[in-house]
Design a protein around this motif. Sequence first.
Motif, mmCIF file in Angstrom:
data_model
loop_
_atom_site.group_PDB
_atom_site.id
_atom_site.type_symbol
_atom_site.label_atom_id
_atom_site.label_comp_id
_atom_site.label_asym_id
_atom_site.label_seq_id
_atom_site.Cartn_x
_atom_site.Cartn_y
_atom_site.Cartn_z
ATOM 1 N N LEU B 20 0.838 -1.198 0.000
ATOM 2 C CA LEU B 20 0.000 0.000 0.000
ATOM 3 C C LEU B 20 0.878 1.255 0.000
ATOM 4 C CD1 LEU B 20 -3.082 0.539 0.176
ATOM 5 C CD2 LEU B 20 -2.698 1.063 2.591
ATOM 6 N N GLY B 21 1.952 1.202 0.789
ATOM 7 C CA GLY B 21 2.872 2.328 0.872
ATOM 8 C C GLY B 21 3.478 2.657 -0.491
ATOM 9 N N VAL B 22 3.974 1.601 -1.175
ATOM 10 C CA VAL B 22 4.606 1.812 -2.481
ATOM 11 C C VAL B 22 3.573 2.306 -3.491
ATOM 12 C CG1 VAL B 22 5.798 0.663 -4.382
ATOM 13 C CG2 VAL B 22 6.433 0.135 -2.040
ATOM 14 N N PHE B 23 2.385 1.746 -3.406
ATOM 15 C CA PHE B 23 1.320 2.161 -4.326
ATOM 16 C C PHE B 23 1.014 3.645 -4.150
ATOM 17 C CE2 PHE B 23 -3.108 2.693 -5.627
ATOM 18 C CZ PHE B 23 -3.041 2.158 -6.901
ATOM 19 N N LEU B 24 0.892 4.064 -2.884
ATOM 20 C CA LEU B 24 0.586 5.467 -2.621
ATOM 21 C C LEU B 24 1.741 6.372 -3.043
ATOM 22 C CD1 LEU B 24 -1.286 5.239 0.792
ATOM 23 C CD2 LEU B 24 -2.232 5.665 -1.492
ATOM 24 N N PHE B 25 2.972 5.864 -2.865
ATOM 25 C CA PHE B 25 4.152 6.639 -3.283
ATOM 26 C C PHE B 25 4.059 6.972 -4.775
ATOM 27 C CE2 PHE B 25 8.380 6.307 -5.287
ATOM 28 C CZ PHE B 25 8.987 7.427 -4.726
ATOM 29 N N PHE B 26 3.815 5.948 -5.586
ATOM 30 C CA PHE B 26 3.693 6.218 -7.023
ATOM 31 C C PHE B 26 2.432 7.018 -7.321
ATOM 32 C CE2 PHE B 26 6.548 2.453 -7.462
ATOM 33 C CZ PHE B 26 7.574 3.111 -8.110
ATOM 34 N N GLY B 27 1.410 6.802 -6.496
ATOM 35 C CA GLY B 27 0.162 7.539 -6.667
ATOM 36 C C GLY B 27 0.360 9.027 -6.489
ATOM 37 N N LEU B 273 2.488 -8.784 -6.524
ATOM 38 C CA LEU B 273 1.815 -7.527 -6.854
ATOM 39 C C LEU B 273 2.729 -6.337 -6.583
ATOM 40 C CD1 LEU B 273 -1.784 -8.273 -5.516
ATOM 41 C CD2 LEU B 273 -0.908 -8.447 -7.851
ATOM 42 N N LEU B 274 3.544 -6.456 -5.524
ATOM 43 C CA LEU B 274 4.489 -5.375 -5.232
ATOM 44 C C LEU B 274 5.446 -5.193 -6.402
ATOM 45 C CD1 LEU B 274 5.586 -3.311 -3.199
ATOM 46 C CD2 LEU B 274 7.105 -5.074 -2.343
ATOM 47 N N LEU B 275 5.951 -6.321 -6.932
ATOM 48 C CA LEU B 275 6.839 -6.233 -8.098
ATOM 49 C C LEU B 275 6.120 -5.582 -9.275
ATOM 50 C CD1 LEU B 275 8.669 -9.693 -8.145
ATOM 51 C CD2 LEU B 275 9.644 -7.467 -7.585
ATOM 52 N N GLY B 276 4.849 -5.947 -9.466
ATOM 53 C CA GLY B 276 4.057 -5.373 -10.555
ATOM 54 C C GLY B 276 3.888 -3.871 -10.392
ATOM 55 N N ILE B 287 11.745 7.034 -16.961
ATOM 56 C CA ILE B 287 13.157 7.335 -16.750
ATOM 57 C C ILE B 287 13.989 6.383 -17.602
ATOM 58 C CG2 ILE B 287 13.031 8.373 -14.474
ATOM 59 C CD1 ILE B 287 13.483 5.593 -13.301
ATOM 60 N N ASP B 288 15.278 6.646 -17.660
ATOM 61 C CA ASP B 288 16.208 5.789 -18.398
ATOM 62 C C ASP B 288 16.044 4.337 -17.915
ATOM 63 O OD1 ASP B 288 18.467 4.277 -19.080
ATOM 64 O OD2 ASP B 288 19.709 6.065 -19.250
ATOM 65 N N PRO B 289 15.854 3.411 -18.855
ATOM 66 C CA PRO B 289 15.621 2.023 -18.449
ATOM 67 C C PRO B 289 16.718 1.448 -17.560
ATOM 68 C CG PRO B 289 15.254 2.280 -20.798
ATOM 69 C CD PRO B 289 15.799 3.581 -20.318
ATOM 70 N N ALA B 290 17.947 1.905 -17.758
ATOM 71 C CA ALA B 290 19.029 1.381 -16.918
ATOM 72 C C ALA B 290 18.810 1.797 -15.467
ATOM 73 C CB ALA B 290 20.377 1.880 -17.429
ATOM 74 N N TRP B 291 18.350 3.039 -15.289
ATOM 75 C CA TRP B 291 18.048 3.488 -13.927
ATOM 76 C C TRP B 291 16.818 2.780 -13.387
ATOM 77 C CZ3 TRP B 291 21.246 5.256 -10.705
ATOM 78 C CH2 TRP B 291 22.315 6.063 -11.112
ATOM 79 N N GLN B 292 15.875 2.542 -14.272
ATOM 80 C CA GLN B 292 14.669 1.837 -13.825
ATOM 81 C C GLN B 292 15.023 0.470 -13.266
ATOM 82 O OE1 GLN B 292 11.564 1.315 -16.770
ATOM 83 N NE2 GLN B 292 10.681 -0.309 -15.538
ATOM 84 N N GLY B 293 15.899 -0.234 -14.011
ATOM 85 C CA GLY B 293 16.343 -1.548 -13.548
ATOM 86 C C GLY B 293 17.066 -1.453 -12.222
ATOM 87 N N GLY B 297 15.999 -3.065 -8.528
ATOM 88 C CA GLY B 297 16.864 -3.837 -7.640
ATOM 89 C C GLY B 297 16.882 -3.268 -6.241
ATOM 90 N N VAL B 298 16.980 -1.950 -6.146
ATOM 91 C CA VAL B 298 17.028 -1.305 -4.832
ATOM 92 C C VAL B 298 15.728 -1.555 -4.073
ATOM 93 C CG1 VAL B 298 17.090 0.929 -3.651
ATOM 94 C CG2 VAL B 298 18.690 0.459 -5.515
ATOM 95 N N LEU B 299 14.601 -1.377 -4.766
ATOM 96 C CA LEU B 299 13.312 -1.567 -4.089
ATOM 97 C C LEU B 299 13.129 -3.016 -3.652
ATOM 98 C CD1 LEU B 299 10.966 0.732 -6.184
ATOM 99 C CD2 LEU B 299 11.676 1.023 -3.814
ATOM 100 N N VAL B 300 13.601 -3.958 -4.483
ATOM 101 C CA VAL B 300 13.521 -5.364 -4.092
ATOM 102 C C VAL B 300 14.347 -5.600 -2.829
ATOM 103 C CG1 VAL B 300 14.249 -7.697 -4.758
ATOM 104 C CG2 VAL B 300 12.996 -6.284 -6.376
#
Lengths: 245, 322, 314
Positions: B20-27, B273-276, B287-293, B297-300
């Motif tokens: 929920l936290g991550v969802f709201l963050f992106f929200g 779902l968190l990964l999704g 953002i740049d896909p390399a940074w996205q990747g 990793g960091v979020l995982v």
Amino acid sequence: MEIPLIKMEDIHKWFDRTYALRGVNFEIYKGEVVGLIGSNGAGKSTLIKILSGVFPPSKGRIFYHDEEIEIKTPKDAIDLGIETVHQDYSLVGERNVAQNIFLGRELVRSAGFIKVLDTQKMEEVASQKVRELGLNISSPTQEVRFLSGGERQGIAIARAMLFKATLVILDEPTTALSVKGCRQVLDFISQLKKNDIACIFIDHNIGRIFPLADRFVVMSHGQIIENVLREDTSVEEIEDLLVSC
Amino acid sequence: MNSKKLKLFFVDNMIWVILLGVFLFFGIIKPRTFLTFQNVHFILYVSSMMGFLVFAETICLLSGNFDLSIGEIAGFSAMVTAVITVKSGLPGYLGIILVVLIGGLCGAFNGLLVGKIRLNPFLVTLGTSIMFDWLTMVVRRGSVLGLPAVYLAPGGARVFGVYLAIFILLGFAILLAFVLAKTIWGSNLYSVGGNIEATRRCGINTDKVVFSAFVVAGMLAGISGLLYTGYMGVATSNLADGTVFMAFAGAVIGGVSLTGGRGSILNALGGTLLLGIIEAGLTMMAIDPAWQGTFTGVLVLVAILLNQSRQILRDRILMGEM
Amino acid sequence: MKITVISVLLWKLETILLLKSLKLDEWWIWGVDGLVIGAVESTALIPAVEYAKEHNVPVITANVDIYSPDVLLYIGFLGFESGKILAEEIVKYLRDEVEPIGEVKGTVLEIRGTMGSATGEDRHNGFVSVLDEYPEVRAITVVGDWDMAQAKTAAETVLRAYEVDTIYGDNGPMAMGAVGAIEALGKNPQDYFVATIDALPEVLEAIGEGKIDVALDQPCPFYTPLAVYYLVEFLEKGEEALPKPGDIVTAEDVNIEGKIHQGVDIWAHDEMWAPAPVVETEYGHPWMQTRGILVTKDNYTLESLWANFELEEW
């Protein structure tokens, strides 16, 4: 003459090139309590592991009520009514008390067309058994890894008691226990005797177990060196035997 | 006692709080696109394929094993089924049965080697993953088009506007959670994963339990292959390639123990779902896909750290220290 | 000369590493006279090429180059050029079809192949080299790892958040994934300009349906025959027989007997690869740059497109 409950004939066991047992003959009768004694590496644990199906003998024959049988797996032993409390208790730390007590013999009930675990019933029975043994365990849903050595011992014993056994094997049951815990185990052994259940136990404290056993079997270097009834021997005599070998 | 239960409930379900936290963050970052029903619907849908791989891995992990081959089993069973279905004109519903069956057979092969012959699961499934990956190429290099609509429906069709795959995902999550909690098989699976020798000594045929865990994992991977096929509308030869580590991540983030015996399927669903959410959120930030990747990793890692502290908290609550 | 061809599939990185660890000695024991290598990545096999050189085994690379001066000749398409050509198509579309007409302005979604792969990097760099000249064009880049499902998810995610005018896929399956994403959103792929590299069978079909607008096809079927042809030429006549930087190789220069393969004589369609200019690469060997062909609704049924004759079991 009475037929032995279990008779082991010329049992050998070797691991790779090490000999653990060399031609052991052993028998036990209904309701008999046998103390299995010997120094470390004498072959006691190997012998009872063969009886409880942890591994099969390399050579030799086993009879149950005079009928030749094979004990290939722990399940074979359990089906014969041989319950074993191993030295390391053989409990699953991640599972709770009730789940451990009923491990392999879970109670089920019908729910429609499928059978589901009867968790409630198992927890009730486990609670009751734990209370009977005087164990200080608050709930049957407690995970076993949080329990002390004595409590784990108690659960392993509760498991052995709960099911109809003809022979109970205890491998060093009092090693990890407090004085009170020891007394409980000793009580348990005398209860078994009252119920005509045979018992083999391994223990180093000969003084403590001496009054309980009907017979002592002393092992050394993979062989049985003495097989004597309690009334024909004494604590000192057995201790001398152990020192000499 | 009640507060203890409440605390336990909280730590046991912490993944949903993180979610929920991550969802709201992106929200907050992208309110107009992220905080919509369509977006939730979309994330659930695209998580369904990975979800089944996570379920498969979870079953294996619970039994104290690994399965590196689930992605390749998904790809292989999907491809074999697609070729057979199209070539022989097999009805779609039989194709659905077939894909699960082939997945199960692949799993049985793993299970035989690990459960019966007692080879190391890591090495066995490393070998079979390479084998299934290339067998897929033997069967066909390229895509299979023209699959029957019924066969594509689980992964692609909608019911009342909602993707069927979402119902299948949630349905299986509930079914598996029930089986794990309420059946002897589920109970044995946990025990084998917790202490296989102790379980064996209690008279349980542990070889069979391990074998069955791999079979079930294979079947779930087969379903994943089915959903992937429906998702794309075609079966491709590199379907689900390289998904296995995300499947591990989903399971572990959901609190499934890598050493076996501990974990819950519903929380593993939470991990998926968190990964999704992370993937959708970072992609939408363009953002740049390399940074996205890198951020993925960091979020995982953060999720795994939080989960580790969850485990410690849980133990302290159980020992009565909190 | 009697030619026996031993095919070794070098597809994935694992295989390459495996062969590296096999010490490669084994190969020469078989009596290999020459090597044609179609690698995945341009550096991993450099030691293998050097090793071949030490043993006087000539190496010609096809499809993907290996960055070693010991390579005799590289025959392949210019990934950089293909990205550039398609970017130019996109620029043309933005100028002529997207408001404001006459200005190059809009949003482009680029779905990249695996980052770090030679093919992926070349195509991407060529693509952005053109777009970088148009500051009014917003390029959103996602990675699809050559995979259709991954590309579909990424494309749909972006399409949910942004108004996109055109989509470019580094390969066919990823473009197909993008088409699937547009359809999943309930929109019409015909409303988007979709460009991609490689005309796979399903891409041709999508072009026919107007879902994909343009695909740049490589002359894949010609690579290895040309490579084997020049390898044999080299073995028989020596270095002189090979094309040199500055040459332009035409169809007449290559004397390959026409043979029907899968029902099509590809050598009847030399225009798909020739004329091919030869340049010197920065790695110290010549490169024969084959042509490519832009496939649109006008020519997608052309029988010489490999996807039109190798449709089954390719």
